[in-house]
Motif scaffolding. Structure first.
Motif, short mmCIF file in Angstrom:
data_model
loop_
_atom_site.label_atom_id
_atom_site.label_comp_id
_atom_site.label_asym_id
_atom_site.label_seq_id
_atom_site.Cartn_x
_atom_site.Cartn_y
_atom_site.Cartn_z
N PRO A 18 0.82 -1.22 0.00
CA PRO A 18 0.00 0.00 0.00
C PRO A 18 0.85 1.26 0.00
O PRO A 18 1.90 1.32 0.64
CB PRO A 18 -0.82 -0.14 1.29
N LEU A 19 0.39 2.26 -0.73
CA LEU A 19 1.14 3.51 -0.85
C LEU A 19 1.34 4.19 0.50
O LEU A 19 2.31 4.93 0.70
CB LEU A 19 0.41 4.47 -1.80
N LEU A 43 -6.74 8.46 -1.60
CA LEU A 43 -7.06 7.23 -2.33
C LEU A 43 -7.67 6.20 -1.38
O LEU A 43 -7.45 6.26 -0.16
CB LEU A 43 -5.81 6.65 -2.98
N PRO A 44 -8.41 5.24 -1.90
CA PRO A 44 -8.97 4.18 -1.03
C PRO A 44 -7.87 3.47 -0.27
O PRO A 44 -6.75 3.29 -0.77
CB PRO A 44 -9.66 3.24 -2.03
N ALA A 45 -8.17 3.05 0.93
CA ALA A 45 -7.19 2.35 1.76
C ALA A 45 -6.69 1.11 1.03
O ALA A 45 -7.47 0.37 0.42
CB ALA A 45 -7.82 1.96 3.10
N GLY A 46 -5.40 0.89 1.11
CA GLY A 46 -4.82 -0.30 0.50
C GLY A 46 -4.41 -0.14 -0.95
O GLY A 46 -3.91 -1.08 -1.56
N THR A 47 -4.62 1.05 -1.54
CA THR A 47 -4.24 1.27 -2.94
C THR A 47 -2.73 1.07 -3.11
O THR A 47 -1.93 1.55 -2.31
CB THR A 47 -4.61 2.69 -3.39
N THR A 48 -2.35 0.35 -4.17
CA THR A 48 -0.95 0.05 -4.42
C THR A 48 -0.47 0.66 -5.73
O THR A 48 -1.28 1.06 -6.58
CB THR A 48 -0.73 -1.47 -4.50
N ALA A 49 0.83 0.68 -5.91
CA ALA A 49 1.40 1.17 -7.17
C ALA A 49 0.98 0.26 -8.33
O ALA A 49 0.73 0.74 -9.44
CB ALA A 49 2.92 1.22 -7.06
#
Length: 282
Positions: free
Chosen positions: A122-123, A132-138
Motif C-alpha cells: 500500500p502507498l 485514495l482508497p485504503a490499501g491502494t498500491t502502485a
C-alpha cells in the motif's frame, strides 16, 4: 570441378551475399517506404519512426513529412537545456500524453529494481496515497486505464527525493542520448521522433542502461488477470504481439518481433493509428 570453375562459383556466391535484399513491404526499407506514403497521405505534418534493437530504420520528424521522403537512421539535434528543458528543439513535438512511459514508468522501474518500492505494498507505507482508497498500491495505479495518477507521480518524487523532470533528464534521457527531449518553458513535455526511437531501441536491447530488461519484461505482460481490458504496467497489449501507449502521440514495441514504432500525429486519428500499426507490425 576445375579450380577455375570453383573460383567462379565462389565469386558468384560472394556477389549474391553482397547483393541488397529486394525491396518488399516486409523489409525495413520496404516498410519505411510504405509507411511514408501512408502518413504523408493522411497527415503530412506527422512525425514517425520505426526501428529495432539496433536503432531506427527510418525517422521523419514532425513537420518534415510534407517535404516527402524519410531520413534513415539516427537524426542529430540541439541539446536540451538544464534540468531536461528542451531549448528550441527543432522537430520536438508535444508528447505530454506519453509522460507516463517516458517519465514515470522508467523511474518507477528503477525504484523497483533498487528494492525501494514494492508494487503490491500500500502507498501509505511510503507516506503517499492521500485521498485514495485504503490499501491502494502502485500496481493498481500502473494497471489503471485512465493514465498516470498524480499519486503515482507523487510517490515517485517522494522516493527519488527530487522532481521527476530533472531526475528523468539526468538518469533516463541523458544516458540514452535523448537530447531533444525535455519540458518546455510552459511545462509541456516535448520530444523528437528520433529520441523516442532511442528510448524504444533501448527497451529491446537494455545492455545495462537505465531501464532494466527485468522491468520491461514485467511490464509487457498481462498484469490484470482475467479482467478486461487486459493491461500491462502502463502498456497495453495489441495486435501482432505489440504493446502500446498513447492514443494521440503513440509508442509501440514488440519484443517478440524485435521491432518498435512511434507516431506523432498533428491531430489524433484512430484510423491513421490503426493503419500505421498494421504497416509497422503486420
Amino acid at each position: 570441378m576445375t579450380l577455375q570453375s570453383d573460383r567462379a562459383e565462389q565469386a558468384d556466391r560472394a556477389e549474391q551475399a553482397e547483393r541488397p535484399e529486394p525491396l518488399t513491404q516486409h523489409t525495413p526499407a520496404g516498410r519505411a517506404d510504405r509507411i511514408g506514403s501512408l502518413v504523408r497521405d493522411a497527415d503530412p505534418g506527422a512525425g514517425w519512426a520505426i526501428g529495432g534493437p539496433e536503432g531506427p530504420y527510418a525517422v521523419v520528424e514532425a513537420g518534415a513529412g510534407a517535404a516527402g521522403g524519410f531520413e534513415p537512421g539516427p537524426v542529430a539535434g540541439p541539446v536540451a537545456g538544464p534540468g531536461g528543458r528542451a531549448g528550441g528543439c527543432v522537430g520536438a513535438a508535444d508528447v505530454g500524453a506519453l509522460a507516463g512511459v517516458l517519465v514515470v514508468w522508467p523511474v518507477i522501474g528503477m525504484l523497483v529494481d533498487a528494492g525501494e518500492l514494492a508494487l503490491h505494498t500500500p502507498l501509505t507505507a511510503y507516506g503517499a496515497g492521500d485521498g485514495l482508497p485504503a490499501g491502494t498500491t502502485a500496481h493498481q495505479l500502473l494497471t489503471h486505464g485512465s493514465g498516470v495518477s498524480p499519486a503515482l507521480t507523487g510517490l515517485a518524487e517522494r522516493l527519488c527525493g527530487s522532481p521527476l523532470a530533472g531526475f528523468a533528464a539526468d538518469r533516463i534521457w541523458g544516458p540514452l542520448g535523448m537530447t531533444r527531449t525535455g519540458f518546455a518553458a510552459d511545462g509541456t513535455l516535448r520530444a523528437s521522433a528520433a529520441d523516442l526511437g532511442r528510448f524504444l531501441s533501448h527497451l529491446l536491447a537494455p545492455a545495462g542502461g537505465p531501464v532494466s530488461r527485468a522491468w520491461t519484461e514485467q511490464s509487457l505482460r498481462i498484469r490484470t488477470g482475467e479482467l478486461l481490458p487486459a493491461r500491462g504496467l502502463l502498456w497495453h497489449p495489441g495486435a501482432h504481439g505489440s504493446w502500446s501507449h498513447g492514443d494521440g502521440p503513440a509508442l509501440w514495441i514488440s519484443p517478440r518481433g524485435r521491432r518498435w514504432a512511434t507516431l506523432l500525429p498533428t491531430t489524433p486519428s484512430a484510423p491513421l493509428r490503426t493503419a500505421f500499426r498494421e504497416a509497422a507490425f503486420a
